[in-house]
Each structure stands twice: as structure tokens, then as C-alpha cells.
Scaffold this motif. Structure first.
Motif, PDB file in Angstrom:
ATOM      1  N   SER A  88     -15.321  64.020  52.276  1.00 51.79           N
ATOM      2  CA  SER A  88     -14.416  63.429  51.291  1.00 51.79           C
ATOM      3  C   SER A  88     -15.014  63.386  49.899  1.00 51.79           C
ATOM      4  O   SER A  88     -14.382  62.908  48.969  1.00 51.79           O
ATOM      5  CB  SER A  88     -14.048  62.001  51.683  1.00 51.79           C
ATOM      6  N   VAL A  89     -16.269  63.824  49.770  1.00 49.96           N
ATOM      7  CA  VAL A  89     -16.927  63.749  48.468  1.00 49.96           C
ATOM      8  C   VAL A  89     -16.742  65.072  47.742  1.00 49.96           C
ATOM      9  O   VAL A  89     -17.006  66.123  48.315  1.00 49.96           O
ATOM     10  CB  VAL A  89     -18.428  63.454  48.648  1.00 49.96           C
ATOM     11  N   PRO A  90     -16.261  65.041  46.497  1.00 45.59           N
ATOM     12  CA  PRO A  90     -16.166  66.307  45.767  1.00 45.59           C
ATOM     13  C   PRO A  90     -17.561  66.862  45.524  1.00 45.59           C
ATOM     14  O   PRO A  90     -18.443  66.141  45.068  1.00 45.59           O
ATOM     15  CB  PRO A  90     -15.474  65.929  44.455  1.00 45.59           C
TER      16      PRO A  90
ATOM     17  N   PHE B 187     -18.795  68.947  43.416  1.00 49.25           N
ATOM     18  CA  PHE B 187     -19.348  69.029  42.061  1.00 49.25           C
ATOM     19  C   PHE B 187     -19.876  67.683  41.592  1.00 49.25           C
ATOM     20  O   PHE B 187     -20.834  67.608  40.834  1.00 49.25           O
ATOM     21  CB  PHE B 187     -18.310  69.584  41.082  1.00 49.25           C
ATOM     22  N   TRP B 188     -19.250  66.607  42.102  1.00 52.20           N
ATOM     23  CA  TRP B 188     -19.761  65.276  41.738  1.00 52.20           C
ATOM     24  C   TRP B 188     -21.134  65.044  42.360  1.00 52.20           C
ATOM     25  O   TRP B 188     -22.035  64.503  41.726  1.00 52.20           O
ATOM     26  CB  TRP B 188     -18.768  64.208  42.198  1.00 52.20           C
TER      27      TRP B 188
ATOM     28  N   MET C  39     -17.909  76.062  41.855  1.00 54.07           N
ATOM     29  CA  MET C  39     -18.164  74.710  41.358  1.00 54.07           C
ATOM     30  C   MET C  39     -19.655  74.499  41.092  1.00 54.07           C
ATOM     31  O   MET C  39     -20.046  74.008  40.028  1.00 54.07           O
ATOM     32  CB  MET C  39     -17.703  73.670  42.389  1.00 54.07           C
TER      33      MET C  39
END
Lengths: 274, 331
Positions: B151-153, B155-156, B271
Motif C-alpha cells: 500500500s506504500v507508494p 516513490f515515497w 518512478m
């Protein structure tokens, strides 16, 4: 708490999550444009009581911007996954009900969409529509329907081999009647579950594409845009611009994911009465 | 053995036909998409020149590029040149697209290969651990980690790593594939690896959750089977069972899945390369899209489709030829 059974608990939990999501969405909508236009006087403030997420280089309050960005993300995610789910249902039914030729064609189209990396395909579609919101929506909608369409195709094929469908056909019902009365009711939960499972993916893609600069225009408060701005200030130690909005996005995505899981538990007849 | 060879050839031929039809369709669709775009490549090209030019000169450029010809004719011109290996000239880099793709793919390949290998090994190992301790504490914790990571993007996550390891701890450089200001022939291998670690690690985190959960499921199925029960009754230990019965059954599906995930890998590398300013295909394609460099955009799109198709073909071959279960059925 003893009097509550598992199902009631799940229903209450789902309702709470739903209210939370609506609250975040409403907050984002209700925050006025003036609230997010900051002044240079309080630029680059680290998080404090007044500005829980700190302020960015232009002095805008990041907490308000994040909330506004989240509501944009939720809208984009919802609309895109709705379009995608509708495409998936139509395509899935067409593939399962049509001739072999139609099925092969649809499978080929699915392979075609899968053969280009989604990020690249969204970039292309966004480029074709002149960037901006419309390109983003179309791009996400056009890339997310494949797996759900395959699922629905399988489901319809399985339903069509059921005895009640065979009986119905022997009784002389038209295939349209069978479709609306026997097949579609079975697909309703599939549709909603598929929609909600697609939702977090759509939001993550929205953030990524906005981050690359193809989605929303830079003045729009979107999580991807805030994060791409934060790149410029990373090396000067302004960690809060990158960390806090991203963390909120993760929390919202996890919330939606859990919400979808619970909704499936309620909607799925096999686990609904546990 | 003859049957196996025949199957390899058959799968290879059907896959190749499909790949050619898909690539052809990708070329048409991407060409249509860039043609309908309101972004004017000639205008972008002129902006890239940095100087104002006269309308006559502009008309000359338009004439040279053939912008005013009908789209179908333009497509066939492009296609025939493409088949000859000429992908056109990039508007932002002023060099043939094929050269740029070749040069940048080396960088991207290093990045993607490391991430692919790393995520495969780590994901498989974690999947094995989860499967062996199914239902117990390690399984529960790792499962949570996998779900959260998906659930974590990505690129973040990259931004966080940059912040922690590059800005605060200063262990790794902030970006690029080699130190700034050093001539390319003076860059040592260690410097290249040093620049590669952080992006590759970030990229591998994107896909290992998938493979770990998949492996766990397969291993749980194996461990619940009757032959494992028999093995236990014979007195084999947990790890012997994993080695003798588990690995043989779960290694191939995991490998197939890993080859079939080339599309996500490529998308993820777009990304990762943008976050870490890594000069690969991913940063080239986003620059091409943002600055209206149509030839480069088309070139990378086709190349990425080819890359994904090769991955899928390997997955199909592995699945259909190497897997003894499928092979028996096929014969």
C-alpha cells in the motif's frame, strides 16, 4: 462487547471507516482556497501546534494542502476505478457470452494492455489528452480493468454451466433474460468488491503520475505534486514536506484497503454469516 | 526428449507470433495517441532550440518532419524507418533515439536486474519462512509487513530512503549513476555500484511482497499435503521437508511469477529513476513526455513493450516446458 457477534462488529467497523473516509473527503472540499495560500512570512516552518505538518517554501500550510490533495486523490481514484470496473464487467460478460472469436479478441486486447507497463501507458494517454485531470482519469481507467475483466469472464463462464441456467434455457428464455435475471445479480458483489480493491491502486497511480508531472497542474494541491516539490528541499533538511503528506496517503490507502476487505466479508455470501 | 524440444519450438513460435501482433498493435496505438495529442512537437522542438526562429524556418522544419502529411502516410513512413532500425532523432537530446535507448538501457538494466534478483531472493526466502511458520508469530508479522508495503507508494519510499541514507546519514549519494564532475572514463565500478544500491533497493521493495505472499501460499499447500504428512511420519525434520519436498514444488512458480512481473518492474523503474535522478530509460521517457519529444516517447514505449513481452515469453516457456507437471499433461 460480548453481545456483539462477528458480523455486527465487522459492520460497525466498516461504517466507522466509511465515515472517516467521507470526513477526510469533506474536509478537503470544505477548505477554502484562501486557507492554502500562505504568506512568505511563515515559510519553511517545521511542524508545530499551529501547523501540524509544517509549511512549505511558499508558506502554505501543509496539513490543509494534504487534506485537499487527499480529497482530489479520492475523487480521481473513485471515478477512475468506477469507469474501470464498468469496462471490466462489460468486457467480461462479452468475452464469456460471445463467440469464440470475440473471446479470443478480448483476450488479445487484455494481453495488449498488459504488454505495456502501466506507468508508460498512462504517460502516453495523458500526453494524448494534453496532460491534466482528464488524461490522468482516462489513463488510470484504461489500465486497471484487465484483471477484473478476467475474473468476471471466469465467473460468467462458471455460472453459465450451472443447471438453473440450462433449465432456464430449455424453458425458452432468451439469453438477454438469462443475463439480467441469472447472471447479473451474481456479478453485483464482484463488481463492488472489484471496484473497492481497485480503488487504492488507482490512488497510488494517481499520486505516482502526478509526481512525474503528467497529472494535475502544479498549482493544484495533490499529494504527488507536494511530494515532487519536496524533492527540491530534501537536501536542505526540510523532511516534513516529504514525510508527513506521504504518510497520510499511506494511511488513507491502508484504510481504503481494510474497508474493501471488510465490505467483501459482508457482501460475500460465503463469509457473511461467520 | 524429442517431445520436449518440439514443445519448446511450438511455444516459441506461438509466442513469437503473438508478440509480433502485439508489438504491431502497440506501435499503431501509441502512434495514434501521440498524433491526437494537442501538444505540438514542432513548437516543443523550437522551444528546445532556445532561440526565436522565423516562420519560414518553422515551415522548413515542419516540411522536414513531414508534420503536414496525412497521419496514415506518416505512420507508414515511421514504420518502414523503424523496421530498418531508425527510430528517428530525439528532440531534446539531439541524437538518434536508438542510441539513447541503447545507452540508457544499460543503466536501466543494471538497476532492474539488481532489483529483480534482490526482490526474488528476499521475497522467496521470506515466503519460505512465512510458510514454515504458518499461523505463528513470524508469519503474522511478515504478512502485515507485506500488506503494508503493497500500500506504500514506491516513490515515497524512495524519498524516505534519500532523506535517511543520503541526507542524514550521508552513506549514499543523492542521485545520478556516477559522481558529478568526474569524466565517464574515470568512474570506477565501486562508484557505479555505490550509486546503484539505493535505487535498486527501493525498486526491489516494490515487488518482493507479491512474490513472498505467493510463495507462502504455495508452501502452505505443499505442507498440508499427504506426502508431507508421510514424510513427517517417517521422522523427517521441518527443514529437511522444506528441502526435499517444498523447494521443488515452489521454486518454479515463483520464478515464473518473477519473469511475468517485468511490466511492474519497468513501471517501477520509471518512478525510481525519477526519484534518484538516475539516467535510465524511465527518466528519459518522463522527460520525453513532459517536453513533447515524440520520437523518444514512441521509441521507449515500443522498447518497454518488447521488454515485457520477452519476460512473458520466458515465463510461458518455464511454465510449459520446465514444469514436470505441465509437461506430463502436455505429452
Amino acid at each position: 462487547m460480548k453481545s456483539l457477534n462477528h458480523r455486527t462488529k465487522v459492520v460497525i467497523l466498516t461504517a466507522v471507516m466509511f465515515v472517516l473516509l467521507v470526513a477526510v473527503y469533506a474536509c478537503g472540499i470544505l477548505i477554502s482556497e484562501e486557507a492554502v495560500t500562505g504568506s512568505f512570512l511563515n515559510a519553511k516552518r517545521p511542524p508545530c501546534l499551529e501547523h501540524p505538518f509544517g509549511t512549505d517554501a511558499l508558506g502554505r500550510d501543509l496539513f490543509l494542502r494534504t487534506l485537499k490533495g487527499l480529497s482530489v486523490s479520492i475523487t480521481v481514484g473513485l471515478v477512475a476505478s468506477l469507469i474501470s470496473a464498468v469496462i471490466a464487467v462489460l468486457v467480461g460478460i462479452a468475452a464469456a457470452n460471445g463467440s469464440k472469436w470475440v473471446d479470443a479478441l478480448i483476450n488479445w486486447i487484455i494481453d495488449l494492455v498488459m504488454s505495456v507497463p502501466h506507468t508508460i501507458l498512462i504517460i502516453l494517454i495523458s500526453f494524448a489528452l494534453g496532460r491534466g485531470l482528464k488524461g490522468l482519469l482516462m489513463g488510470i481507467a484504461a489500465t486497471h480493468w484487465c484483471s477484473l475483466a478476467r475474473l468476471i469472464r471466469g465467473e460468467v463462464l462458471q455460472l453459465r454451466s450451472q443447471q438453473y441456467v440450462a433449465v432456464s434455457r430449455k424453458l425458452g428464455k432468451s439469453s438477454g433474460w438469462i443475463l439480467t435475471n441469472h447472471l447479473l445479480p451474481h456479478l453485483v458483489p464482484q463488481f463492488f468488491v472489484g471496484l473497492i480493491l481497485m480503488f487504492p491502486h488507482a490512488i497510488l497511480h494517481e499520486a505516482s503520475i502526478s509526481f512525474l508531472g503528467f497529472g494535475l497542474p502544479p498549482e493544484q494541491p495533490a499529494i504527488g505534486i507536494i511530494l515532487s516539490e519536496s524533492m527540491r528541499y530534501l537536501s536542505t533538511g526540510m523532511w516534513w514536506i516529504a514525510v508527513l503528506p506521504g504518510l497520510t496517503l499511506v494511511l488513507i490507502v491502508l484504510l481504503i484497503d481494510k474497508f474493501g476487505d471488510h465490505l467483501r466479508m459482508i457482501l460475500d455470501p460465503y463469509s457473511a454469516q461467520e | 526428449m524429442k517431445g520436449t524440444l518440439g514443445r519448446i519450438v511450438r511455444i516459441f513460435v506461438t509466442c513469437s507470433i503473438k508478440i509480433i501482433s502485439l508489438l504491431f498493435a502497440v506501435s499503431i496505438i501509441s502512434f495514434v495517441l501521440v498524433t491526437v495529442s494537442p501538444i505540438d512537437p514542432v513548437q516543443q522542438y523550437i522551444l528546445g532550440l532556445g532561440t526565436a526562429i522565423s516562420p519560414e524556418k518553422r515551415a522548413q522544419i515542419e516540411d522536414y518532419w513531414g508534420v503536414n502529411e496525412p497521419p496514415v502516410e506518416r505512420y507508414f513512413t515511421w514504420l518502414t524507418e523503424l523496421l530498418r532500425g531508425n527510430l528517428g532523432e530525439s528532440a531534446i537530446y539531439r541524437r538518434p533515439v536508438a542510441d539513447i535507448i541503447g545507452e540508457r538501457f544499460v543503466n536501466s538494466f543494471a538497476l532492474m536486474f539488481c532489483a529483480w534478483l534482490f526482490s526474488g531472493v528476499i521475497g522467496f526466502a521470506l515466503g519460505c519462512i512465512m510458510g514454515m511458520y504458518r499461523g505463528k508469530l513470524p508469519d503474522k508479522i511478515l504478512k502485515k509487513v507485506c500488506y503494508i508495503l503493497s500500500s506504500v507508494p514506491m516513490f515515497w519510499l524512495g524519498l524516505l530512503f534519500l532523506l535517511i541514507f543520503a541526507v542524514w546519514l550521508r552513506w549514499f549519494p543523492i542521485g545520478f549513476s556516477s559522481p558529478v564532475g568526474v569524466l565517464s572514463e574515470n568512474v570506477t565500478l565501486w562508484q557505479k555500484i555505490h550509486h546503484l544500491i539505493l535505487p535498486a533497493f527501493t525498486l526491489s521493495l516494490m515487488s518482493f511482497a507479491n512474490i513472498a505472499l505467493h510463495t507462502r501460499q504455495k508452501l502452505v499447500d505443499v505442507m498440508n499435503s499427504e506426502y508431507v504428512l508421510f514424510a513427517k511420519a517417517r521422522g523427517e525434520g521441518q527443514w529437511t521437508i522444506l528441502r526435499r519436498h517444498g523447494l521443488r514444488n515452489i521454486l518454479l512458480p515463483a520464478l515464473t511469477l518473477q519473469f511475468a512481473s517485468f511490466a511492474e518492474l519497468f513501471g517501477g523503474s520509471v518512478m525510481a529513476e525519477n526519484v534518484f535522478s538516475y539516467p535510465g530509460l524511465g527518466s528519459a521517457v518522463s522527460a520525453a513526455g513532459l517536453q513533447g519529444d515524440v520520437p523518444l516517447l514512441l521509441g521507449v514505449t515500443l522498447f518497454s513493450a518488447m521488454f515485457v513481452c520477452v519476460g512473458n515469453m520466458i515465463a510461458n516457456l518455464l511454465y510449459g516446458v520446465v514444469d514436470p507437471q505441465i509437461r506430463e499433461v502436455g505429452e
